[in-house]
Design an enzyme around this catalytic site. Structure first.
Site, PDB file in Angstrom:
ATOM      1  CG  ASP A  36       3.726 -19.380  -5.433  1.00  0.00           C
ATOM      2  OD1 ASP A  36       4.721 -18.776  -5.901  1.00  0.00           O
ATOM      3  OD2 ASP A  36       2.687 -18.814  -5.075  1.00  0.00           O
ATOM      4  CE  LYS A 118      11.703  11.008   6.367  1.00  0.00           C
ATOM      5  NZ  LYS A 118      10.701  10.314   7.174  1.00  0.00           N
ATOM      6  NE  ARG A 139      17.181   7.198  13.579  1.00  0.00           N
ATOM      7  CZ  ARG A 139      17.064   8.110  14.531  1.00  0.00           C
ATOM      8  NH1 ARG A 139      16.144   7.959  15.467  1.00  0.00           N
ATOM      9  NH2 ARG A 139      17.855   9.156  14.571  1.00  0.00           N
ATOM     10  CE  LYS A 292      19.857   8.665   1.941  1.00  0.00           C
ATOM     11  NZ  LYS A 292      19.824   7.188   1.918  1.00  0.00           N
ATOM     12  CB  CYS A 410     -33.772  -1.857  11.101  1.00  0.00           C
ATOM     13  SG  CYS A 410     -33.368  -1.383   9.410  1.00  0.00           S
ATOM     14  CB  CYS A 413     -37.349  -2.466   7.814  1.00  0.00           C
ATOM     15  SG  CYS A 413     -36.321  -3.531   8.840  1.00  0.00           S
ATOM     16  CB  CYS A 426     -31.536  -4.955   9.844  1.00  0.00           C
ATOM     17  SG  CYS A 426     -33.214  -5.184   9.236  1.00  0.00           S
TER      18      CYS A 426
HETATM   19 ZN   LIG Z   1     -34.051  -3.199   8.288  1.00  0.00          ZN
END
Ligand SMILES: [Zn+2]
Length: 669
Positions: A36, A118, A139, A292, A410, A413, A426
């Site tokens: 690169d 496809k 298209r 095809k 929460c 807790c 939380c």
């Molecule tokens: Zn909590």
């Protein structure tokens, strides 16, 4: 012309030719010949010269891929020769009757077919005049589409100038613009973090990216162009569809490597079944196989009806979408405290798995999709194997439903949740849900890869009060474990040994393991390489961090915030007190880097070591571990019962090692 100018003109021509060639090696063939950095150097030289000689800039210069001004609207693009659509066959019967029709018209049973996956992307046509890209459009209805030339030019796998010489007249190339599944997942994750609406699938993401009025947005999206045909094969002077693809590849296009010439229906259906089996492992989304008639002369005899050719049919794979009932929206607390709504679904079969739940990301996303408990919802698996909810079927909505609201506390807790952008968190650092998730993450294979320390055992350890944070793992004893249900002496010793084996992580792995929000393996590697020590990272400023490539303000903020919290600092201190050591770069170097530049992919079951362990060994020797088999892969390690990856590796000519060969290789390295 001045003498100097002639030299400049020559150098510009040379540079463009080289850049076009290396761009082709990299983007179309997946087989770069230079690094690169070397590419960038050539590119910069061209930019500098063009800057000094702006009158020498031409639209096909590699420097001109980006930078065009935004448009107000897209002009129309009329297709000189209409872009036909292809009839669908929904099952094997449909393919067989297609073959029966073809045989009848051609008057023979023995027909060769060119079968190609496809793509599930956006069909486009690119027009070249004298070998130079002059126009490209969607298209549309097949007759008229939208002119998206500026956007198409930003796609690196699309040549601005055809490779080779002697092009005259018009060449109209047809193909599909697609987005890789992994790029799609990354893009959606990024959008989710920014609170932007998500794309439903890679096709929508590709279409949405290509139809941007501002080409710089398209340029920022990882799109790929696969060529699959031309408006008039006679222009390429070839006689079969297979040769069309070969010719397209030779003049600079990326074509699908997974194509096959099949004689008769048995070979066709075998190819269909084979690709269907590989579907989820392919890097891009496909929704069927195009079959095809290979011979151009036969194609002419068969001709076209109304809007589709008689010489092609598309076998459509079964859909990856279905509907089911959303029974409940639960909320889950993650390791960084982010509280995520999760849809609990009535179990439903979808593309080979039973789907029971799907993440809804955040409250805003639930509202945007407007899904509610009790709704019948559309579920799909796209982009990756993670199922997701597309939206509700509103006609089936029960009379009484309620808009989802994030709880104020929460669920684990009961601490008050704090809103943070689109997320709710939380912020209680000792919340048991967070602690548990942090330990899962710490032991996971992306982090310290502690063999045998799975969710069930962690739950036991946390519930039994043996582990309060990750540092407690390193003071566990065999006796401690033997008190737990299901642990005998041997299994206890084994787990303690596995925990001990994780005591010397690299800095990169350590950074992943402590679970800083937004900091995964890529960011960790970048930060570890640039800063070299944990000490320096802990004291780095937001500004210093955000100068690194790939580390934006968001990640930098998240890192400084993490280390600013006393509790996090204490856990790190305790980890070191209990014997965890970050292996220094010198130590890693002394191990040698003999697998540098090599890539490994694993398939099947290994008997001597677990996969995470094998992965760690490869990485410690400088090698890279990947999950997909492609041309760039150097070694496939096949354990017992290898999957379809092995077949794919054979097809691509990738070196295959059995377990013994692999062990020998890493021992000698
Ligand atoms: Zn909590």
């Amino acid at each position: 012309m001045h003498e100097d100018d002639a030299a400049v003109v020559n150098r510009i021509r040379e540079l463009r030719k080289e850049l076009d060639y290396h761009n082709y090696r990299y983007h179309a063939l997946d087989a770069p010949e230079i690094s690169d950095a070397q590419y960038d150097e050539l590119f910069r030289e061209l930019v500098t010269i063009e800057h000094d000689y702006p009158h020498l800039i031409t639209p096909d210069s590699p420097t001109q891929r980006i930078g065009a001004a935004p448009l107000k609207e897209f002009p129309e693009m009329v297709h000189r020769i209409p872009m036909l659509s292809i009839d669908n066959a929904m099952d094997e019967g449909g393919v067989l009757s297609f073959h029966a029709r073809v045989s009848r018209w051609l008057g023979r049973e023995d027909v060769e077919y060119c079968c190609e996956p496809k793509f599930d992307g956006l069909a486009v046509e690119i027009v070249y005049e004298g070998g130079i890209l002059i126009r490209g459009g969607t298209r549309g209805d097949g007759i008229v589409g939208e002119d998206v030339t500026q956007n198409l030019k930003t796609i690196r796998s699309l040549p601005l100038r055809l490779l080779g010489n002697g092009f005259s007249g018009i060449l109209e190339v047809r193909g599909e613009v697609v987005m890789d599944k992994s790029a799609f997942t990354d893009l959606n994750r990024e959008r989710s973090e920014k609170g932007e609406p998500l794309f439903a699938n890679p096709r929508n993401a590709a279409a949405g990216s290509l139809r941007q009025l501002d080409p710089s947005i398209t340029a920022s999206r990882p799109l790929t162009f696969f060529a699959y045909g031309v408006s008039d094969p006679a222009v390429l002077e070839v006689t079969t569809q297979g040769f069309v693809l070969d010719a397209l590849q030779k003049i600079g296009f990326k074509v699908n490597p997974d194509r096959s010439l099949c004689r008769g229906m048995k070979e066709v259906m075998d190819f269909v079944a084979n690709m269907q089996g590989q579907r989820s492992e392919l890097p891009y989304e496909i929704d069927g196989i195009v079959i095809k008639v290979n011979d151009s002369h036969d194609q002419e005899i068969l001709g076209v009806k109304a809007r589709s050719p008689r010489w092609a049919v598309a076998f459509k794979f079964p859909p990856t979408q279905t509907t089911t009932v959303l029974m409940k929206i639960e909320v889950q607390v993650g390791r960084t405290g982010v509280v995520t709504p999760v849809a609990i679904l009535e179990p439903v079969h979808l593309a080979g798995v039973v789907v029971k739940r799907a993440t809804l990301h955040n409250e805003a996303e639930v509202h945007r999709k407007d899904v509610r408990e009790g709704d019948t919802v559309i579920v799909q698996r796209a982009g990756d194997v993670i199922p997701e909810i597309v939206g509700p079927v509103k006609t089936k909505r029960p009379a009484t439903t309620e808009v989802f609201r994030m709880p104020s506390r929460c669920p684990v807790c009961t601490a008050v949740l704090v809103q943070d952008g689109v997320f709710h968190r939380c912020v209680n650092l000792t919340c048991p849900a967070r602690v548990r998730e942090q330990i899962y993450h710490f032991a996971s294979k992306e982090a310290l890869a502690i063999d045998g320390l799975g969710r069930r055992i962690i739950d036991q350890l946390v519930e039994g009060g043996l582990v309060h944070d990750v540092s407690d793992l390193y003071k566990l004893t065999v006796d401690d474990l033997m008190k737990l249900e299901g642990f005998a002496e041997i299994s206890s010793k084994k787990l303690i040994a596995a925990i001990d084996a994780s005591r010397k992580p690299t800095l990169e792995r350590f950074l992943v393991s402590i679970g800083i929000q937004h900091v995964g393996r890529v960011a960790s590697r970048q930060i570890a390489r640039s800063f070299g020590s944990l000490e320096r990272i802990m004291h780095a400023s937001k500004e210093e961090l955000s100068t690194l490539t790939g580390i934006g303000d968001e990640i930098a903020h998240s890192i400084t915030e993490f280390f600013a919290q006393d509790e996090n600092q204490r856990v790190i201190e305790r980890l070191f007190e209990r014997g965890l050591v970050i292996s220094s770069p010198e130590q890693q170097n002394s191990l040698g880097k003999s697998l540098q530049g090599k890539t490994f992919c694993f398939t099947g079951t290994l008997s001597f070591m677990s996969r995470p362990e094998a992965q760690r060994r490869v990485e410690s020797l400088g090698g890279t571990v990947v999950t997909n088999v492609n041309k760039k892969l150097t070694h496939l390690v096949a354990g017992s019962d290898p999957g379809s990856k092995r077949d794919r590796a054979v097809t691509l000519g990738v070196e295959i090692l059995d377990e013994e060969g692999f062990l020998k290789m890493i021992e000698e390295s």
